[in-house]
Every structure is written in structure tokens, then in C-alpha cells.
Design an enzyme around this catalytic site. Structure first.
Site, PDB file in Angstrom:
ATOM      1  N   GLU A  63      25.908   0.546  -7.808  1.00  8.95           N
ATOM      2  CA  GLU A  63      26.720   1.202  -8.838  1.00  8.95           C
ATOM      3  C   GLU A  63      26.259   2.659  -8.932  1.00  8.95           C
ATOM      4  O   GLU A  63      26.902   3.560  -8.407  1.00  8.95           O
ATOM      5  CB  GLU A  63      26.564   0.490 -10.177  1.00  8.95           C
ATOM      6  CG  GLU A  63      27.417   1.093 -11.291  1.00  8.95           C
ATOM      7  CD  GLU A  63      27.143   0.463 -12.650  1.00  8.95           C
ATOM      8  OE1 GLU A  63      27.944   0.705 -13.565  1.00  8.95           O
ATOM      9  OE2 GLU A  63      26.131  -0.243 -12.806  1.00  8.95           O
TER      10      GLU A  63
ATOM     11  N   HIS B 278      29.924  -7.803 -20.134  1.00 11.04           N
ATOM     12  CA  HIS B 278      28.691  -7.826 -20.918  1.00 11.04           C
ATOM     13  C   HIS B 278      28.992  -8.139 -22.381  1.00 11.04           C
ATOM     14  O   HIS B 278      29.827  -7.465 -23.000  1.00 11.04           O
ATOM     15  CB  HIS B 278      27.969  -6.482 -20.828  1.00 11.04           C
ATOM     16  CG  HIS B 278      27.395  -6.197 -19.475  1.00 11.04           C
ATOM     17  ND1 HIS B 278      26.080  -6.486 -19.157  1.00 11.04           N
ATOM     18  CD2 HIS B 278      27.942  -5.671 -18.353  1.00 11.04           C
ATOM     19  CE1 HIS B 278      25.840  -6.125 -17.898  1.00 11.04           C
ATOM     20  NE2 HIS B 278      26.965  -5.629 -17.396  1.00 11.04           N
TER      21      HIS B 278
END
Length: 367
Positions: A208, A18
Site C-alpha cells: 500500500e 476496518h
């Protein structure tokens, strides 16, 4: 034994990183001063780096995501976005990364009047500048962009259209991210149908913080090309008695229908070992299912997720796996080839990087 210095020499491939999770602490301080942002929790780069790593290490994805308020706050101008993107490429290059896909959410960078297009173009300029500097230094790096929509918002179709509009200029795919609980992938089905209709690539954060239902929706309803994390696919695997993550006895392992489908379809898992522990996706590195999934021949890949929050690099992630599971160069070459095969660039480009960069690079390390 493998050393961190040797790991830096390995030609690595990064699929899950990210942009707003990889800033240099000094850059955050500089950009905060430029725009008058006075809410940072520390005044020096060392203290700020420690704060991010500590604050993110909560065992909760929701609390982990709160740390991004500070990084996103200083990424609201074209010059800031360009600088952060360029420095991301420089840092990955210094760590020996040969190919990377860096993702970010354009909708989070509009507070000072930028348009979605201006945000994307600033980031792409930064990537291009970083690539040019790397080429001048004699070791090229290829960096491409994934644009992300926030799963709790309602702009996913618009962001998907943005991905397609810029796919000939450095954007290679689309993603959704953010807290999984209460925000299922199927809520954004329109965006994924649009991407499929445009023959465009996408990945989905799934499995996740939330379990098998998220993975099931991502693969069965949305048709994802890759799974962002996907670590909870382990919940659909029953191991024989006595098997452990470090040294499992795999004869007789039973895969449920979701796990079988993910493995049969060779859907890549964008696993992020350090981050998965920080967000509570797994309880500890010792209990991380990476080794189980690798030995069961899922298409596992190694990733950083957020280099600032996890205080990590690709080399450090290699070292984590080496120390925990005893992996060597043959294993790391396989994981790297897995990642390159799974990249969203054209097949000839993937093949060239495998044959001309990855395999020769690991051959040197293997002696």
C-alpha cells in the site's frame, strides 16, 4: 449507465473493512459523551463526518492513520464495541452487502481494563445482533471477524493465538496493519508460522504505502493467503508503450517474478480504490492500476477499507470504478465472485453464497 441505487441492489462481498474506520459520526459523538472524551474536532455529526473525510484526504498513510485516534478512543468499553459492531453490520446490510469480513485490532481497545478476550467477545456479540436483525428483515447477511495485530508493536503472536482460539466462534483469520515503512511483515514471522501450523487463514497489509519488498516478504517469506491492498504489485509490471490505466494495450505486458507469482498463485488483492488515493498509494483514480490488474486477470476484489474516512460504501466504490473504467454488471459479478472465492469461510459456505445469492442477484440486474 449504472446508478448508485442499482449498485445498492447488487449482492456484494467485502473482504477489507476496518471496524474502527466505519463508525457513524453520531455514534462517535454519543460514545464520546458517555466516557467524557472531549477531544473531538467537531460538535455535530455532519461537521464530524466532513472532518474525518477531509483529514484523511492527505495523500499520506501516516496522516491518514492519525484520524483513528478519535474512533479508537471511544471504543474502549464492551457496550461501545458491541454497538459499533452491530451498526457496522446494519450499515453494510443497508448497502446490499451479502458477506463481509470486518477487521480490528483488539490490542487497541484495552485502555479501560478490558481483556483481549472481552474485546473480541463484545465485537462478536455486536456482529451476531446485526446478523439477527438482518435475518428478521428477510435478507440475511453473513459477517465474520479478522483480528489484527499492529505491525509496529510486539503482540502479533498473542493476537494470532487469539484468532485461533475464536475461530469456531466467528473469527476467521488474522492480519497485521499499520504503517508499512520500517515495519516489514517478516518481523512477525513467528505469528504467521503459528497460523500456518494451525491451518488457519491470514492476510497481510502489504504493497500500500510501501512497494514490492513488502509484497515479496508477505508472499515469499510469510505465506499470506491474501494481500491487503497489494496495489504496488503494478511496480513489477511493464506495459507496452502507449498503454494507459484507462485503456491499456496489454499485448506484450511483461510481468516480473513477484507479479507473476501473485497472479499464478491466484493470491487475492484486497484493492480499495478511494482509500488508495487518499493514502497516496496511487496518485489519482485515473491512475489506479485496478483496470490493468483486472484485465491481466489478477484476482482483484473491491473493498472500502475505512467507510468513515473515505466517506464511502461498497456501492460507491462500484460507482467509482464504473465511472472511471466503464465497468458493468458482468465485471462486478466477476469481482464479487473473486471476493467470495477468497473469503476465509469453508468452501461449501462460499459456494452456497455464490450459487444462491451472488449469481441470482446479478442475474436480476442484468435482466
Amino acid at each position: 449507465m449504472i446508478s448508485i441505487e442499482q449498485c445498492r441492489l447488487a449482492p456484494k462481498v467485502l473482504l477489507h473493512d476496518h471496524l474502527d474506520g466505519g463508525l457513524r459520526p453520531l455514534t462517535i459523538l454519543d460514545l464520546a459523551r458517555e466516557i467524557g472524551y472531549d477531544r473531538l474536532p467537531a460538535d455535530t455529526s455532519d461537521e464530524l463526518g466532513v472532518w474525518f473525510a477531509t483529514a484523511a484526504d492527505s495523500g499520506s498513510l501516516e496522516r491518514y492513520l492519525e484520524t483513528f485516534a478519535h474512533t479508537v478512543a471511544v471504543m474502549q468499553t464492551a457496550s461501545a464495541l458491541e454497538r459499533v459492531a452491530r451498526e457496522a453490520v446494519e450499515d453494510l446490510w443497508a448497502d446490499g452487502v451479502a458477506y463481509a469480513e470486518i477487521r480490528f485490532a483488539p490490542e487497541l481497545h484495552l485502555e479501560r481494563g478490558l481483556s483481549l478476550e472481552e474485546v473480541v467477545e463484545a465485537v462478536l456479540r455486536g456482529f451476531a445482533a446485526g446478523e439477527a436483525a438482518a435475518s428478521d428483515n428477510g435478507r440475511p447477511i453473513v459477517v465474520r471477524c479478522l483480528v489484527t495485530a499492529m505491525r509496529h508493536a510486539a503482540r502479533s503472536r498473542e493476537i494470532a493465538e487469539l484468532a485461533v482460539a475464536y475461530r469456531e466462534r466467528g473469527v476467521v483469520g488474522f492480519d497485521i496493519a499499520g504503517a508499512e515503512a520500517g515495519n516489514p511483515p517478516s518481523r512477525h514471522l513467528d505469528a504467521f508460522e503459528y497460523m500456518r501450523g494451525q491451518c488457519a487463514h491470514f492476510t497481510i497489509h502489504a504493497g500500500e504505502a510501501f512497494g514490492l519488498p513488502s509484497i515479496h516478504e508477505a508472499v515469499a517469506f510469510c505465506g499470506t493467503d491474501r494481500l491487503g491492498h497489494g496495489v504496488r504489485v503494478i511496480d513489477d509490471i511493464v506495459l507496452p508503450d502507449g498503454a494507459t490505466p484507462a485503456d491499456p494495450a496489454f499485448d506484450g505486458a511483461e510481468l516480473g517474478k513477484i507479479a507473476n507469482y501473485v497472479r499464478d498463485k491466484r493470491i487475492p488483492l484486497e484493492l480499495c480504490p478511494s482509500s488508495n488515493v487518499q493514502t497516496g498509494a496511487v496518485a489519482s483514480l485515473a491512475e489506479h492500476p485496478f483496470n490493468i490488474l483486472a484485465k491481466l486477470r489478477f484476482r482483484v476484489t473491491v473493498n472500502t477499507d475505512n467507510r468513515l474516512m473515505s466517506d464511502t460504501t461498497m456501492s460507491r466504490e462500484f460507482m467509482v470504478l464504473h465511472r472511471q473504467f466503464g465497468y458493468g454488471w458482468v465485471d462486478f459479478e466477476r469481482f464479487t465472485v473473486n471476493a467470495m472465492k477468497s473469503a476465509f469461510i469453508p468452501f461449501p459456505d462460499r459456494l452456497r453464497l455464490i450459487d444462491d445469492v451472488i449469481k441470482p442477484g446479478f442475474a436480476v440486474l442484468m435482466g
